[in-house]
Design an enzyme around this catalytic site. Sequence first.
Site, PDB file in Angstrom:
ATOM      1  N   GLU A 148       0.627  -1.217  -0.163  1.00  0.00           N
ATOM      2  CA  GLU A 148       0.038   0.031  -0.356  1.00  0.00           C
ATOM      3  C   GLU A 148       0.856   1.291  -0.222  1.00  0.00           C
ATOM      4  OE1 GLU A 148      -3.474   1.850   2.845  1.00  0.00           O
ATOM      5  OE2 GLU A 148      -2.864   0.180   3.056  1.00  0.00           O
ATOM      6  N   ASP A 149       2.089   0.998   0.376  1.00  0.00           N
ATOM      7  CA  ASP A 149       2.891   2.376   1.104  1.00  0.00           C
ATOM      8  C   ASP A 149       3.957   2.589   0.036  1.00  0.00           C
ATOM      9  OD1 ASP A 149       0.140   3.579   2.333  1.00  0.00           O
ATOM     10  OD2 ASP A 149       1.404   2.890   4.227  1.00  0.00           O
TER      11      ASP A 149
END
Length: 745
Positions: free
Chosen positions: A76-77
């Site tokens: 996600e990051d």
Amino acid sequence: MMRQYELVERVQRYKPDVNEALLNKAYVYAMQKHGHQRRASGDPYFSHPLEVAAILTDMHLDEATIAVALLHDTIEDTTATRSEIDEVFGPDIGKLVDGLTKLKRLDLVSKKAEQAENLRKLLIAISEDVRVLLVKLADRLHNMRTLNHVPEAKRQRIAEETMDIYAPLAGRMGMQDMREELEDLAFRSLNPEAYKTVTARLEAYAERSKPIVAGIETALSTMFAERNIKATVKGRMKKPWSIFRKMEAKALSFEQLSDIIGFRVFVETVDDCYRALGAIHTTWQMVPGRFKDYISIPKQNDYRSLHTTILGPSKQRVELQIRTRQMNEVAEYGVAAHAIYKDGVKNGGAAPVAVSRETNAYSWLRRTIESLSDGDNPEDFLENTKLELFQDQVFAFTPKGMLIALPRGATPIDFAYAVHTSVGDSCVGAKVNGRVMPLMTELQNGDEVEIIRSKEPQTPPAAWETIVVTGKARSAIRRATKTAIRKQYSGLGQRMLERAFERAAKKYTREALSNVLPRLARRDVEDVLAAVGRGELTTVDVMRAIYPDAKVEKSATAPKQKEEGWSRLRNAAGMLFQVPGRASRTRKAKDGEVTSGALPIRGVRGDLPVKFAPEGAVPGDRIVGILQPGEGITIYPIQSPSLTAFDDQPENWIDVRWDIGEDRKERFPARIVVTALNAPGSLAEIAQVIAANDANIHTLSMVRTAPDYTEMLIDLEVYDMKHLNRLLSQLKSNAAVSAAKRVNG
């Protein structure tokens, strides 16, 4: 920040054969991917997944779950991809990380549908592998511990989300310690003033109570030693949120709470649990109605323990929980404490070993997803899931002895739907412990419930949706209601089209209608018919879709016909769902004349006179109507002992409910009894408390008078149950009053 070798050592303490290579690889990979990223606190971002992993080591989870915790934010990051995770760590770990990645941030304040869809994804991911839940809860716990670094607006949203979703989900999975910490952290953010006040009170109380706690621990330990029962006794202060919630729910002051400190007794075996209980009950007096055996009948989240309350050495109430140490591990860590999750991994891999059973809590989760996700729109799913999460439990039985676990406040309707959806849909009555009771009756622990079913197909009344408390029942009723309404609109639309085509001398068939569905932007024929019945599509539109070249003129009588169709539909819906008008009532005015007004009760015909029973009823009460020929309908609170007089008249019982809008301010009758000191000015003080609380005294009589006290029966008018409870609480705290309670309340 925890070093690589320290993390490995933490896991080695409970799993000596740990796969060090997997943990080392996950540690290095996550640290490199997060690189120079920073959190809101200014700490390196990698400190967050590392702390999440540390929380999971406290639960003694396998190295695969710890690795997922380290990796859970990488896709996600960072620049990491699912295929890269699969290649480096294997597809099983990749699937778990991807499952967590797909869960977008939930938002309770806005985008409700998006939140519901994300919650649905979360539950489905958890149902496939419970480790997703464990990582997600540990992730949320660390975020809550560092919430003070987040901007205020975002902080409120996260705290609300935690209180509404994650804390109760942890509780339903049996993870009570995590639930309590999540609730406490959310409470601190959502209501800082109340948190500060309650915490200060608890700290002061704990300091004052040290000698009492030590005395009770010593007395219990000595008693067990004399009976050769190996036991450990520990006093435990309740959490601020638990205290605040009880004060709010029961309108109590802090000083009125009698169970701020509880005691846990840890023994070796189940047999020792009952031996310890016998020793306690033969030494001190038990408080009636305060014993619960969750060993014989565990809670739905696998919690097992004996609960009892006694009058202790100094005649104070003492709450006790008696359990084995293994039971205590399950009570604290829930599904994480079960060997099927801790040891269900071979050689440190991520593939779980097949097991012959699963926990009750996990079974509940699977059933919840199956029952809630079928056909609900996102908002309904969110609401019904919350209903399933916020539960205390009661246990009821079928006549054949089948145990049904339900939330507190559940009714026979909830019971019927818990047995099977078809049982709920066909329910027309119920017997509770052999007596015919209203379907709005609140079930109690140990009740035997027999559902009376209709032999003919029927649609459950839409009004049931406001009565039931389980998400499964509400979801089923809502679906049945929508289906029935759609069927009626469809029937109306069919008749409207047949007549319109007949007037235009055109042939109408369902097959022809089916061929033009794309032109009408509808999924199936029933959708078209229902749209016509609702007035969303005109008969002219449908005719032109089937016969594009036809010259169709709108009939001058169409509006009238449409209105007649709507009228017929409304009448049909009224009969099917029993949507009533408001009943009328009479009341004596001050000058003795009788005036009429609107009594906000649903479930009765508008042409019948309606009145309250002598003890009254207020919004918040569960109510029932009794039809008495020639007298109309009398409204009773469901707990009224007067209802026993009508046990042999089930045909006269009517399900009714309040019909009060938020903007409606009206007082309702309630009867209380107050025991006051027989001293000058006592009556004036009581009247002043009632007036200060914006209540109204209707009648007052002295029931009994003694040299030192007077008992008064007071008929009041209050707004609702909360208003009445607040008034009773303030009366009890007044120096002139020794007792105050509701009559038949």
